[in-house]
Design a protein around this motif. Structure first.
Motif, PDB file in Angstrom:
ATOM      1  N   GLY A  82      33.995  12.485 -75.412  1.00  0.00           N
ATOM      2  CA  GLY A  82      32.707  12.210 -74.796  1.00  0.00           C
ATOM      3  C   GLY A  82      32.625  12.848 -73.427  1.00  0.00           C
ATOM      4  O   GLY A  82      33.628  12.964 -72.732  1.00  0.00           O
ATOM      5  N   GLU A  83      31.430  13.263 -73.058  1.00  0.00           N
ATOM      6  CA  GLU A  83      31.178  13.853 -71.741  1.00  0.00           C
ATOM      7  C   GLU A  83      30.106  13.023 -71.043  1.00  0.00           C
ATOM      8  O   GLU A  83      29.028  12.810 -71.607  1.00  0.00           O
ATOM      9  N   PHE A  84      30.407  12.553 -69.840  1.00  0.00           N
ATOM     10  CA  PHE A  84      29.460  11.771 -69.052  1.00  0.00           C
ATOM     11  C   PHE A  84      28.669  12.699 -68.146  1.00  0.00           C
ATOM     12  O   PHE A  84      29.201  13.685 -67.646  1.00  0.00           O
ATOM     13  N   SER A  85      27.410  12.363 -67.900  1.00  0.00           N
ATOM     14  CA  SER A  85      26.636  13.090 -66.892  1.00  0.00           C
ATOM     15  C   SER A  85      25.917  12.063 -66.027  1.00  0.00           C
ATOM     16  O   SER A  85      25.570  10.979 -66.488  1.00  0.00           O
ATOM     17  N   GLY A  86      25.732  12.406 -64.775  1.00  0.00           N
ATOM     18  CA  GLY A  86      25.054  11.524 -63.841  1.00  0.00           C
ATOM     19  C   GLY A  86      25.946  10.474 -63.212  1.00  0.00           C
ATOM     20  O   GLY A  86      25.441   9.467 -62.719  1.00  0.00           O
ATOM     21  N   VAL A  87      27.272  10.668 -63.210  1.00  0.00           N
ATOM     22  CA  VAL A  87      28.170   9.696 -62.574  1.00  0.00           C
ATOM     23  C   VAL A  87      28.697  10.251 -61.251  1.00  0.00           C
ATOM     24  O   VAL A  87      28.916  11.440 -61.111  1.00  0.00           O
ATOM     25  N   ARG A  88      28.890   9.357 -60.281  1.00  0.00           N
ATOM     26  CA  ARG A  88      29.453   9.738 -58.981  1.00  0.00           C
ATOM     27  C   ARG A  88      30.867   9.194 -58.827  1.00  0.00           C
ATOM     28  O   ARG A  88      31.502   9.412 -57.815  1.00  0.00           O
ATOM     29  N   GLY A  89      31.339   8.466 -59.844  1.00  0.00           N
ATOM     30  CA  GLY A  89      32.687   7.911 -59.841  1.00  0.00           C
ATOM     31  C   GLY A  89      32.968   7.267 -61.182  1.00  0.00           C
ATOM     32  O   GLY A  89      32.051   6.993 -61.962  1.00  0.00           O
ATOM     33  N   ILE A  90      34.228   7.018 -61.461  1.00  0.00           N
ATOM     34  CA  ILE A  90      34.633   6.518 -62.771  1.00  0.00           C
ATOM     35  C   ILE A  90      34.028   5.151 -63.087  1.00  0.00           C
ATOM     36  O   ILE A  90      33.744   4.851 -64.238  1.00  0.00           O
ATOM     37  N   ALA A  91      33.787   4.326 -62.086  1.00  0.00           N
ATOM     38  CA  ALA A  91      33.220   2.989 -62.316  1.00  0.00           C
ATOM     39  C   ALA A  91      31.840   3.060 -62.961  1.00  0.00           C
ATOM     40  O   ALA A  91      31.475   2.184 -63.758  1.00  0.00           O
ATOM     41  N   GLU A  92      31.066   4.093 -62.664  1.00  0.00           N
ATOM     42  CA  GLU A  92      29.741   4.240 -63.254  1.00  0.00           C
ATOM     43  C   GLU A  92      29.796   4.579 -64.743  1.00  0.00           C
ATOM     44  O   GLU A  92      28.792   4.460 -65.437  1.00  0.00           O
ATOM     45  N   ALA A  93      30.943   4.998 -65.247  1.00  0.00           N
ATOM     46  CA  ALA A  93      31.079   5.309 -66.675  1.00  0.00           C
ATOM     47  C   ALA A  93      31.226   4.040 -67.511  1.00  0.00           C
ATOM     48  O   ALA A  93      30.976   4.049 -68.710  1.00  0.00           O
ATOM     49  N   LEU A  94      31.636   2.937 -66.889  1.00  0.00           N
ATOM     50  CA  LEU A  94      31.817   1.674 -67.611  1.00  0.00           C
ATOM     51  C   LEU A  94      30.469   1.009 -67.867  1.00  0.00           C
ATOM     52  O   LEU A  94      29.518   1.216 -67.129  1.00  0.00           O
ATOM     53  N   GLY A  95      30.399   0.201 -68.929  1.00  0.00           N
ATOM     54  CA  GLY A  95      29.176  -0.541 -69.223  1.00  0.00           C
ATOM     55  C   GLY A  95      28.718  -0.317 -70.647  1.00  0.00           C
ATOM     56  O   GLY A  95      29.442   0.223 -71.482  1.00  0.00           O
ATOM     57  N   THR A  96      27.493  -0.749 -70.932  1.00  0.00           N
ATOM     58  CA  THR A  96      26.933  -0.651 -72.279  1.00  0.00           C
ATOM     59  C   THR A  96      25.845   0.405 -72.322  1.00  0.00           C
ATOM     60  O   THR A  96      24.889   0.357 -71.541  1.00  0.00           O
ATOM     61  N   TYR A  97      25.996   1.339 -73.231  1.00  0.00           N
ATOM     62  CA  TYR A  97      25.044   2.413 -73.465  1.00  0.00           C
ATOM     63  C   TYR A  97      24.199   2.059 -74.682  1.00  0.00           C
ATOM     64  O   TYR A  97      24.711   1.495 -75.643  1.00  0.00           O
ATOM     65  N   MET A  98      22.927   2.388 -74.648  1.00  0.00           N
ATOM     66  CA  MET A  98      22.043   2.131 -75.770  1.00  0.00           C
ATOM     67  C   MET A  98      22.022   3.365 -76.660  1.00  0.00           C
ATOM     68  O   MET A  98      21.970   4.490 -76.182  1.00  0.00           O
ATOM     69  N   ALA A  99      22.057   3.108 -77.975  1.00  0.00           N
ATOM     70  CA  ALA A  99      22.154   4.216 -78.907  1.00  0.00           C
ATOM     71  C   ALA A  99      21.274   3.987 -80.127  1.00  0.00           C
ATOM     72  O   ALA A  99      21.050   2.860 -80.541  1.00  0.00           O
ATOM     73  N   ALA A 100      20.802   5.072 -80.705  1.00  0.00           N
ATOM     74  CA  ALA A 100      20.134   5.076 -81.995  1.00  0.00           C
ATOM     75  C   ALA A 100      20.727   6.257 -82.749  1.00  0.00           C
ATOM     76  O   ALA A 100      20.971   7.308 -82.177  1.00  0.00           O
ATOM     77  N   GLU A 101      20.988   6.067 -84.027  1.00  0.00           N
ATOM     78  CA  GLU A 101      21.615   7.158 -84.768  1.00  0.00           C
ATOM     79  C   GLU A 101      21.231   7.155 -86.229  1.00  0.00           C
ATOM     80  O   GLU A 101      20.880   6.133 -86.795  1.00  0.00           O
ATOM     81  N   ALA A 102      21.301   8.311 -86.811  1.00  0.00           N
ATOM     82  CA  ALA A 102      21.209   8.476 -88.259  1.00  0.00           C
ATOM     83  C   ALA A 102      22.533   9.100 -88.655  1.00  0.00           C
ATOM     84  O   ALA A 102      23.034   9.994 -87.985  1.00  0.00           O
ATOM     85  N   HIS A 103      23.159   8.608 -89.720  1.00  0.00           N
ATOM     86  CA  HIS A 103      24.474   9.120 -90.081  1.00  0.00           C
ATOM     87  C   HIS A 103      24.643   9.204 -91.586  1.00  0.00           C
ATOM     88  O   HIS A 103      24.057   8.446 -92.340  1.00  0.00           O
ATOM     89  N   ALA A 104      25.443  10.154 -91.992  1.00  0.00           N
ATOM     90  CA  ALA A 104      25.808  10.321 -93.402  1.00  0.00           C
ATOM     91  C   ALA A 104      27.102  11.108 -93.450  1.00  0.00           C
ATOM     92  O   ALA A 104      27.279  12.074 -92.723  1.00  0.00           O
TER      93      ALA A 104
END
Length: 145
Positions: A82-104
């Protein structure tokens, strides 16, 4: 005396303002992870990983994905990235991300997904084994281990 004090204070403010933008710059952080899970209407997966940043910060993390939708399957991802964008430090990478996906996928499958948490984005990619089919919505949580 007053002028020299004012000049010294002005120089200090200018030097601090020159330092501030460098400290506020975005940091490049990467997540390497393994996870496994299943889905029958409710989707769940968990795993572990490591976040490392170009500023030298690193952290071992626990990962959980939870959600619902029209989904069925079982899968395992090894060597995901995974690649994070918009972080100024590692602490900002922690937390819950919202996702929607289609998979097969069947037997050997690949997955790519982008999710957000406020101003922070996380782009995931990985390959693994299993089978799955559906559409799911939910959260992807990263916590310090």
């Amino acid at each position: 005396m007053c002028r020299s004090l004012l000049a010294a204070a002005s120089a200090a403010v200018l030097s601090l303002s020159a330092i501030a933008p460098a400290a506020a710059r975005d940091v490049s952080c990467r997540l390497d992870f393994d996870m496994a899970g299943w889905s029958v209407l409710y989707k769940t997966a968990s795993g572990t990983g490591r976040i490392s940043c170009d500023n030298g910060q690193a952290m071992v993390v626990r990962i959980e994905a939870r959600g619902g939708g029209l989904s069925v399957g079982k899968s395992e991802i090894r060597g995901g990235r995974g690649e994070f964008s918009g972080v100024r430090g590692i602490a900002e990478a922690l937390g819950t991300y919202m996702a929607a996906e289609a998979h097969a996928g069947a037997v050997r499958s690949s997955k790519a997904q982008v999710m957000t948490k406020g101003d922070v984005s996380l782009a995931l990619a990985g390959t693994g084994d299993g089978w799955d089919l559906g559409v799911a919505f939910g959260g992807f949580t990263i916590e310090a281990r």
